[in-house]
Motif scaffolding. Structure first.
Motif, PDB file in Angstrom:
ATOM      1  N   ILE A 134      14.953  10.471  77.539  1.00 13.82           N
ATOM      2  CA  ILE A 134      15.616   8.482  76.854  1.00 13.82           C
ATOM      3  C   ILE A 134      15.507   7.687  75.914  1.00 13.82           C
ATOM      4  O   ILE A 134      15.567   7.935  75.556  1.00 13.82           O
ATOM      5  CB  ILE A 134      15.619   8.178  78.319  1.00 13.82           C
ATOM      6  N   LEU A 135      13.908   8.351  75.238  1.00  5.75           N
ATOM      7  CA  LEU A 135      13.408   6.985  74.691  1.00  5.75           C
ATOM      8  C   LEU A 135      13.340   7.685  73.348  1.00  5.75           C
ATOM      9  O   LEU A 135      14.257   6.934  72.556  1.00  5.75           O
ATOM     10  CB  LEU A 135      11.625   7.274  75.098  1.00  5.75           C
ATOM     11  N   HIS A 140      17.361   6.679  69.097  1.00  5.03           N
ATOM     12  CA  HIS A 140      17.900   7.223  67.638  1.00  5.03           C
ATOM     13  C   HIS A 140      19.231   6.751  67.407  1.00  5.03           C
ATOM     14  O   HIS A 140      20.108   6.026  66.358  1.00  5.03           O
ATOM     15  CB  HIS A 140      18.699   8.700  67.839  1.00  5.03           C
ATOM     16  N   MET A 141      20.335   6.181  69.225  1.00  7.38           N
ATOM     17  CA  MET A 141      21.821   5.826  69.197  1.00  7.38           C
ATOM     18  C   MET A 141      20.945   3.696  68.390  1.00  7.38           C
ATOM     19  O   MET A 141      21.890   3.288  67.287  1.00  7.38           O
ATOM     20  CB  MET A 141      22.031   5.496  70.021  1.00  7.38           C
ATOM     21  N   LEU A 142      20.183   3.850  68.187  1.00 11.47           N
ATOM     22  CA  LEU A 142      19.646   2.383  67.542  1.00 11.47           C
ATOM     23  C   LEU A 142      19.966   1.712  66.321  1.00 11.47           C
ATOM     24  O   LEU A 142      20.184   1.387  65.409  1.00 11.47           O
ATOM     25  CB  LEU A 142      18.482   1.171  68.043  1.00 11.47           C
ATOM     26  N   VAL A 266      21.046  -7.543  74.656  1.00 10.05           N
ATOM     27  CA  VAL A 266      20.060  -6.487  74.787  1.00 10.05           C
ATOM     28  C   VAL A 266      19.340  -5.385  74.409  1.00 10.05           C
ATOM     29  O   VAL A 266      18.417  -5.572  74.437  1.00 10.05           O
ATOM     30  CB  VAL A 266      21.053  -4.746  76.025  1.00 10.05           C
ATOM     31  N   ASP A 267      20.106  -5.648  73.242  1.00  7.28           N
ATOM     32  CA  ASP A 267      19.080  -4.825  71.747  1.00  7.28           C
ATOM     33  C   ASP A 267      17.570  -5.418  71.479  1.00  7.28           C
ATOM     34  O   ASP A 267      16.912  -4.961  71.208  1.00  7.28           O
ATOM     35  CB  ASP A 267      20.512  -4.019  70.573  1.00  7.28           C
ATOM     36  N   ILE A 274      11.127  -1.858  73.209  1.00  4.44           N
ATOM     37  CA  ILE A 274      10.820  -0.494  74.153  1.00  4.44           C
ATOM     38  C   ILE A 274      10.958   0.698  73.607  1.00  4.44           C
ATOM     39  O   ILE A 274      10.338   1.143  73.822  1.00  4.44           O
ATOM     40  CB  ILE A 274      11.641  -0.902  75.521  1.00  4.44           C
ATOM     41  N   TYR A 275      11.990   0.776  72.766  1.00  6.52           N
ATOM     42  CA  TYR A 275      12.544   2.263  72.548  1.00  6.52           C
ATOM     43  C   TYR A 275      11.949   2.311  70.823  1.00  6.52           C
ATOM     44  O   TYR A 275      12.186   3.470  70.616  1.00  6.52           O
ATOM     45  CB  TYR A 275      14.071   2.680  72.585  1.00  6.52           C
TER      46      TYR A 275
END
Length: 346
Positions: A134-135, A140-142, A266-267, A274-275
């Motif tokens: 998940i992390l 990566h997606m962000l 949320v981002d 967090i990520y």
């Protein structure tokens, strides 16, 4: 006439209870600065009318899951974990409702976004294996969404890279597709069997680094905005994710800002802190999110809600959310906060 009013009252009560199933409980870890347009708390505080898209999602769940399974809402306690089938409630309904809400906002159906028909095959990944993926995947997606760059997945912590890329990462995309297809089945009233519900419960139940609805939407975005990968891609750490942020921006003139506002808020308040591990990346991404919010005149920072909702009476105010005709906002102006004007806590 009296019978009609009674039926309507029961329907509203049912939706309130389903709403409790579909949202996580607030606790001390809840970030009350995050705006999620589907939740009534922010609407109550800012006098925004009830979110009709979210109400339609609750109605879909009421008809396609509860009635289809022959489950009686009238027997439910305040929170049903001890008397209701665990395999059909938390955490599954939170994830399903979040995905259906995103679809309701976009106007898209599962089959329109490139996800294959549900076949019920379980991805070979368990809850323990999910955690390490998940992390790096969400980071990566962000990075892709905010234009920082496309980087290969890195194994977190002490896990050897070859173990991560060969045994953990390859099954996670299958889980993303499974959850997305599962939500599509529920929307159509073609419910998977109990084993399917239990499979998801034991995997979604380990998600603790973020709220489950936020996790589900990220998984849904990956499933619907990534290309098919082959084995060589997996062992190189390639994700195939193409990004969703530009789509959310492009749909504003026709579909409104619900999805864009939710993602940006949320981002900025949850996912990036967090990520994203690099401080420079975090600062750059938050600045870009704030610029986009300012350009489209949307708020991404909410006032602190805990004390104010407690004073107003949370459960008492829920009735307003599900009774649009009873909401009187004629003499109240919506709270219009600039994305860069963070309100001070009470």
């Amino acid at each position: 006439m009296e019978a009609t009013r009674t039926t309507a009252s029961h329907s509203e009560t049912d939706l309130q209870r389903i709403n409790e199933f579909c949202l996580p409980r607030q606790n001390n870890r809840t970030n009350t600065r995050t705006i999620r347009p589907e939740r009534c708390g922010y609407g109550i505080l800012t006098h925004i009318p009830p979110n009709e898209k979210w109400i339609r999602v609750l109605q879909q769940i009421q008809v396609n899951i509860f009635r289809e399974e022959g489950l009686s809402l009238g027997r439910l306690p305040d929170r049903p974990h001890d008397k209701y089938p665990d395999w059909i409630v938390d955490p599954n309904l939170q994830a399903i409702a979040a995905i259906l809400y995103d679809q309701e906002c976009s106007g898209q159906q599962i089959e329109e976004v490139g996800v294959t028909e549900f076949n019920g095959t379980f991805p070979q990944i368990n809850g323990v294996q999910m955690g390490p993926v998940i992390l790096p995947l969400f980071e990566h997606m962000l990075l892709v969404d905010y234009g920082i760059g496309v980087y290969q997945l890195q194994a977190p912590g002490p896990i050897p890279r070859w173990v991560f890329l060969r045994y953990l990462w390859p099954e996670f995309p299958s889980l993303c597709r499974y959850l997305t297809e599962f939500a599509g089945q529920c929307k159509q009233g073609r419910l998977p069997d109990r084993k399917g519900w239990e499979y998801l419960m034991w995997r979604l139940g380990i998600v603790h680094s973020c709220e489950l609805p936020d996790f589900a939407i990220m998984v849904y975005y990956y499933a619907t905005h990534s290309r098919q990968l082959n084995y060589e891609d997996y062992i190189k750490g390639i994700t195939g994710y193409t990004g969703v942020l530009q789509e959310l921006i492009a749909e504003v003139p026709t579909r409104g800002t619900d999805r864009l506002q939710r993602k940006l808020s949320v981002d900025v308040n949850e996912f990036i802190p967090i990520y994203v591990r690099d401080r420079g990346w975090r600062e750059s991404m938050i600045a870009k999110a704030e610029d986009i919010a300012a350009e489209y005149d949307i708020s991404i920072y909410a006032p602190n809600t805990n004390d104010r909702l407690r004073r107003k009476g949370w459960m008492e105010k829920l009735g307003d959310f599900f009774s649009p005709a009873d909401v009187d906002s004629s003499d109240k102006e919506p709270l219009n906060m600039s994305s860069k004007e963070k309100l001070k806590d009470d």
